[in-house]
Motif scaffolding. Structure first.
Motif, short mmCIF file in Angstrom:
data_model
loop_
_atom_site.label_atom_id
_atom_site.label_comp_id
_atom_site.label_asym_id
_atom_site.label_seq_id
_atom_site.Cartn_x
_atom_site.Cartn_y
_atom_site.Cartn_z
N SER A 117 0.83 -1.21 0.00
CA SER A 117 0.00 0.00 0.00
C SER A 117 0.86 1.26 0.00
N LEU A 136 -2.60 -3.33 -2.91
CA LEU A 136 -1.87 -2.42 -3.79
C LEU A 136 -2.55 -1.06 -3.89
N ALA A 137 -3.35 -0.72 -2.90
CA ALA A 137 -4.07 0.57 -2.93
C ALA A 137 -3.07 1.72 -2.94
N GLY A 138 -3.28 2.64 -3.87
CA GLY A 138 -2.45 3.84 -3.94
C GLY A 138 -1.05 3.64 -4.45
N VAL A 139 -0.74 2.45 -4.98
CA VAL A 139 0.62 2.20 -5.48
C VAL A 139 0.84 2.92 -6.81
N ASP A 140 2.04 3.47 -6.99
CA ASP A 140 2.41 4.13 -8.23
C ASP A 140 3.13 3.13 -9.14
N PHE A 141 2.41 2.66 -10.18
CA PHE A 141 2.97 1.74 -11.17
C PHE A 141 3.25 2.48 -12.48
N LEU A 156 -6.61 -2.70 -5.77
CA LEU A 156 -5.90 -1.70 -6.56
C LEU A 156 -6.56 -0.33 -6.48
N ALA A 159 -4.79 3.02 -7.50
CA ALA A 159 -3.45 2.77 -8.04
C ALA A 159 -3.25 3.54 -9.34
N ASN A 160 -1.98 3.86 -9.64
CA ASN A 160 -1.65 4.64 -10.83
C ASN A 160 -0.86 3.78 -11.82
N THR A 179 -8.76 3.70 -10.42
CA THR A 179 -7.40 3.46 -10.93
C THR A 179 -7.17 4.26 -12.19
#
Length: 218
Positions: A117, A136-141, A156, A159-160, A179
């Protein structure tokens, strides 16, 4: 002390000063240096390539070669793993909240049930990585390479995935609310039974059917 502080009653000024001190202490705690025990665990990991269940919170592992490392249920919260090599590593149910994995190579890594997270995975190479049931909430991908990545049942939310390559990625039963997929390649990605409300796509997005967005999910 500002002119406004001189105009306050003494007690109010003291309260404001105390709050300021607490804020500084809180920031220092967030960025506290790893303890001696955590550094010992780091040395153990580097030496043996294994540290199951270890406390590695906040340690610096930037650029480290950890191919095939066994890090099941380890605590790597806020760890610096920028540019690290984790191909084939096992991070099952590891705690990685706030981790920095930007530019890392984690292809084929097992991250099932892990908590990432709020982490930074911008530009990561995560081809064929398994994130099933991961947080994976708020993860920068953004800009990540995630061909055939498995995100089944993952959270997710927010998520970005801007400009990420998600060719044939699996999102079955994932929570995709809010997302960002602007500029992402979703060709042949599987969103079966996923929660897609609020997903952001536009003309820069390549949809699963290879057409330009905005994408329409049934």
């Amino acid at each position: 002390m500002s002119r406004a502080d001189f105009l306050l009653p003494p007690r109010a000024a003291l309260v404001r000063a105390a709050l300021g001190v607490l804020a500084v202490l809180a920031v220092g705690a967030v960025h506290a240096q790893p303890s001696a025990a955590q550094m010992k665990n780091r040395d153990r990991l580097v030496t043996t390539n294994s540290c199951v269940g270890c406390d590695l919170a906040g340690v610096n592992l930037a650029g480290q070669n950890l191919l095939g490392a066994d890090l099941r249920e380890a605590d790597l919260s806020r760890a610096d793993l920028r540019g690290a090599f984790l191909i084939g590593a096992n991070l099952f149910k590891a705690r990685l909240a706030g981790v920095d994995l930007s530019g890392a190579v984690i292809g084929g890594t097992v991250m099932n049930g892990a908590d990432l997270s709020g982490g930074n995975l911008a530009g990561v190479n995560a081809n064929r990585t398994s994130f099933t049931q991961a947080k994976l909430a708020g993860v920068d991908f953004s800009g990540a390479l995630m061909e055939r990545a498995d995100l089944e049942g993952a959270d997710l939310h927010g998520a970005n995935f801007k400009d990420a390559d998600l060719y044939e990625a699996r999102f079955l039963f994932a929570d995709m609310a809010d997302t960002n997929f602007l500029g992402a390649n979703l060709h042949a990605a599987d969103f079966s039974e996923a929660e897609v409300s609020g997903m952001q796509t536009d003309a820069s997005t390549t949809c699963p059917d290879l057409k330009p967005g905005p994408c329409v999910f049934q």
